[in-house]
Structure formats: C-alpha cells, structure tokens
Design a protein around this motif. Structure first.
Motif, PDB file in Angstrom:
ATOM      1  N   TRP A 117       0.883  -1.238   0.096  1.00  0.00           N
ATOM      2  CA  TRP A 117       0.052  -0.108  -0.076  1.00  0.00           C
ATOM      3  C   TRP A 117       0.894   1.276   0.148  1.00  0.00           C
ATOM      4  CZ3 TRP A 117      -0.722   4.172   3.343  1.00  0.00           C
ATOM      5  CH2 TRP A 117      -1.752   4.939   2.932  1.00  0.00           C
ATOM      6  N   HIS A 118       2.022   1.210   0.922  1.00  0.00           N
ATOM      7  CA  HIS A 118       2.795   2.328   0.887  1.00  0.00           C
ATOM      8  C   HIS A 118       3.385   2.768  -0.609  1.00  0.00           C
ATOM      9  CE1 HIS A 118       2.400   3.845   5.041  1.00  0.00           C
ATOM     10  NE2 HIS A 118       2.400   2.693   5.284  1.00  0.00           N
ATOM     11  N   HIS A 121       1.177   4.221  -2.843  1.00  0.00           N
ATOM     12  CA  HIS A 121       0.458   5.643  -2.389  1.00  0.00           C
ATOM     13  C   HIS A 121       1.662   6.784  -2.171  1.00  0.00           C
ATOM     14  CE1 HIS A 121      -2.918   2.900  -2.434  1.00  0.00           C
ATOM     15  NE2 HIS A 121      -3.678   3.785  -2.519  1.00  0.00           N
ATOM     16  N   CYS A 124      -0.186  12.360  -3.361  1.00  0.00           N
ATOM     17  CA  CYS A 124      -1.669  12.637  -3.093  1.00  0.00           C
ATOM     18  C   CYS A 124      -2.413  12.767  -4.547  1.00  0.00           C
ATOM     19  CB  CYS A 124      -1.427  14.119  -2.421  1.00  0.00           C
ATOM     20  SG  CYS A 124      -3.417  14.937  -2.386  1.00  0.00           S
ATOM     21  N   SER A 125      -3.408  12.066  -4.531  1.00  0.00           N
ATOM     22  CA  SER A 125      -4.204  12.125  -5.769  1.00  0.00           C
ATOM     23  C   SER A 125      -5.083  13.521  -6.111  1.00  0.00           C
ATOM     24  CB  SER A 125      -5.277  10.970  -5.703  1.00  0.00           C
ATOM     25  OG  SER A 125      -5.771  11.093  -4.488  1.00  0.00           O
ATOM     26  N   THR A 131       3.393  12.118  -0.803  1.00  0.00           N
ATOM     27  CA  THR A 131       2.835  12.072   0.791  1.00  0.00           C
ATOM     28  C   THR A 131       3.811  11.705   1.877  1.00  0.00           C
ATOM     29  OG1 THR A 131       2.183  10.013   0.136  1.00  0.00           O
ATOM     30  CG2 THR A 131       0.386  11.631  -0.099  1.00  0.00           C
ATOM     31  N   TYR A 149      -4.325   9.711   4.088  1.00  0.00           N
ATOM     32  CA  TYR A 149      -4.703   8.541   3.282  1.00  0.00           C
ATOM     33  C   TYR A 149      -4.514   7.505   4.335  1.00  0.00           C
ATOM     34  CZ  TYR A 149      -4.701  11.182  -0.715  1.00  0.00           C
ATOM     35  OH  TYR A 149      -4.888  12.308  -1.963  1.00  0.00           O
TER      36      TYR A 149
END
Ligand SMILES: NC(=O)c1ccc[n+]([C@@H]2O[C@H](COP(=O)([O-])OP(=O)(O)OC[C@H]3O[C@@H](n4cnc5c(N)ncnc54)[C@H](O)[C@@H]3O)[C@@H](O)[C@H]2O)c1
Ligand SMILES: [Mg+2]
Length: 307
Positions: A117-118, A121, A124-125, A131, A149
């Motif tokens: 996940w990290h 991500h 930032c979307s 992030t 998030y």
C-alpha cells in the motif's frame, strides 16, 4: 505491528482502578503507536522486524515448512549477502502459503499488505505532491492540503454453494494446476454482502442462491489486500445446471461429499469427471475457502448421523 508490551494500563473509573486485560492493554498500546510518532520511534528500538525484498519475506526452511525469523538489528546489505548471513531466502508469499503456519502468516500478510500500500500511495491524488508516512505506517498525509490516506482493503465475498448433497467449486486459469475453490468476487460499490453474493454466483455460474449464512472473514493480501467475507448458500430447488462464465472462470463443477472428504484427507487426489481422471486440489489451509469447505463437510457428516 509486531511489537508487544507488558505494561498494564490502569484506568480510573468511578469505583476505583480496574486492571485491563492483556488483550485490551495490547489494543490500547497499538493504538498509541499508530497515533504517537514519538512512542512508536521509541518502541522501534526494542522491536522485532520481518525482512522483505520486493515484497517477498525472508524465510528459513525446516522440515518442509517455512519459519519466519524476526530480527532486532537491521543493516543495509545486498540481497544475496542477507540471505547467506541469515540462512534464509526471500520467497514469494503466494508460493510460501502452503507451508506457513497461521500465526506467522497473519502478521506476514499484514506486513506485506502495508508495504504494498505504501509503495502504491507515494503521491496525493488531489495535489500530486509526495505524501508523508507516519512512523507506524498506519497512514500517509499530504503536507500541502493535509489530506490523510489510510491503508485500504477491498471487500470480497466468497461463497460455498451447495445443492444439499454436493458443493460447487470453480477454478480460474491462474490457479495452481488442479486447484478448485469456492466462488469469489469483489463487491461492487453500493452493494451489501447479500447482494454481492447473489450477483457473483449468478454472474459466474448462472445460478440463483438463497439461505445465505455468514461463516467468517479474513484479510487476504493477494493481489491487493481484500477483506474476504465468507458464507454458505444453497441453490434454489431444482436449479443445479451450471453455466460457466468463461470470461471469469476456466471451469466449475459440483463435487460429492466423498470427493471433497477424500481431497481434504489427502494433499492431492484425482477425480473422475466425464470419463476422465484429473488432478483435484483444494485451497491451502490458510485460505478461508478451505475453512468453508471443511465446515460444509462437517455439516454433511452431522446431517448423515442418526438422530
Ligand atoms: N482467501 C481465499 O480463500 C480466496 C479464495 C478465492 C479467491 N480469493 C481472492 O478473492 C479475490 C476476488 O476473486 P476474483 O478474482 O474471483 O474476483 P471477481 O470474480 O470479482 O473477478 C475479478 C475481476 O473483477 C473486477 N474487479 C472489480 N472490482 C475489483 C477490485 N476492487 N479489484 C480488482 N478487480 C476488481 C476486475 O475486472 C477483475 O478482473 C481475488 O483477489 C482472490 O485472491 C481468496
Ligand atoms: Mg470470481
């Protein structure tokens, strides 16, 4: 994550102090680590670590099983040197799953899911800015707009369909050769569990189910962290003719109690279908599909016992 604490929290309540149970103490401690970077940094100094390389955990082999070593010291070394030094190998988790015990696998699954996940991500979307992860790794924040998030899981329903005496299993071409499992599918947005079960079974094998019964749930890290919601269901009376959706499945078939019970007892077996013998394997014990199949067999056994 793999940190435990022996501190007993005392909490003032109106009657005096109450000693919290070990479980509550642990839950409160983990909550603190997620919320407080300082506490988490301190805990890391005494913590134990699992090692991963490209999402593959370092495992040691012992008598056809994998052991999951934990380390307290970390140094930056090339992969091959780490493997030699620590007498293990980085092994794809999907391949190791048949030889891991459930205590190890649960933490490994969580650790791998968080790492993945990290990795996916980093930005930032909304703002496109990088992030920042908190120390515990329980969230990422965009410094330009403070959007937080959190790691996500996709809800998936998995259903063992029965017609009363047989159960329905299916396989995708990506499964290991000969392996059949219960019907699984991602929940669509806006759906509840019951709607997802009905739709998935209809979509994949062209049958309508009723009498759904929730069994259990499980975090599943492949391919992208799902919350597996497992249940049993029966087909509507007279509806047993399977129409396989070949876009989703390679094959689906009804299996008798004897076929399933034999496959559960043996690690692998052969079954006879349409005059052909073919290999028949059930999902690994750690998969919730295995638990559903085992429960079904137990239910059938009880039903056949004299009252
Ligand atoms: N733990 C277990 O016992 C067990 C057993 C079987 C399957 N599973 C897991 O269940 C998951 C779902 O099963 P499935 O592949 O049959 O699902 P599925 O039947 O919904 O088919 C997958 C397809 O659904 C679509 N889809 C919709 N939402 C999606 C999302 N959020 N993520 C990815 N694809 C999405 C994609 O087109 C994808 O190709 C799989 O990832 C599998 O690993 C676990
Ligand atoms: Mg499916």
């Amino acid at each position: 994550m793999s940190l435990y604490c022996g501190i007993a929290y005392r909490r003032k309540i109106s009657q005096g102090y109450r000693l919290l149970s070990t479980y509550v103490t642990k839950a409160r401690y983990l909550f603190e680590l997620k919320e407080d970077d300082g506490a988490c940094k301190k805990a890391q100094q005494a913590g134990a670590f699992y090692l991963f390389h490209s999402l593959a955990p370092l495992l040691q082999t012992a008598e056809h099983r994998y052991l999951v070593p934990r380390f307290s010291l970390l140094a930056s070394l090339p992969k091959s040197e780490v493997e030699t030094e620590l007498q293990g190998s980085f092994i794809e988790l999907r391949k190791a799953i048949f030889q891991l015990n459930s205590m190890d696998s649960s933490l490994l699954f969580t650790a791998q899911a968080l790492l993945r996940w990290h990795d996916g991500h980093q930005f930032c979307s909304k703002s496109g800015q990088p992030t920042r992860k908190n120390i515990a790794g329980s969230k990422r924040v965009c410094p330009s707009n403070n959007i937080i998030y959190y790691p996500q899981m996709a809800p998936v329903v998995i259903t063992l369909v029965s017609d009363g005496t047989r159960c329905l299993l299916a396989r995708q071409s990506s499964f290991p050769k000969g392996m059949y499992s219960a019907l699984a599918g991602f929940c669509d947005i806006g759906e509840n569990m019951e709607e997802a079960v009905r739709r998935e079974v209809a979509e994949e094998v062209g049958l309508e189910v009723e009498n759904m019964q929730f069994s259990a749930s499980q975090h599943w890290p492949f391919p992208n962290s799902s919350l597996m919601i497992a249940c049993h269901a029966t087909v509507k009376p007279g509806q047993t003719e399977i129409q396989v959706n070949l876009r989703e499945l390679e094959a689906a078939a009804w299996f008798s109690y004897d076929e399933i019970a034999t496959a559960l007892r043996k690690k692998g077996t052969y079954i006879q279908q349409q005059n052909e013998a073919f290999p028949f394997l059930l999902p690994p014990k750690l998969a919730i599909a295995h638990q559903l199949i085992q429960e079904w067999v137990e239910k059938q056994t009880c039903a056949s016992l004299p009252a």
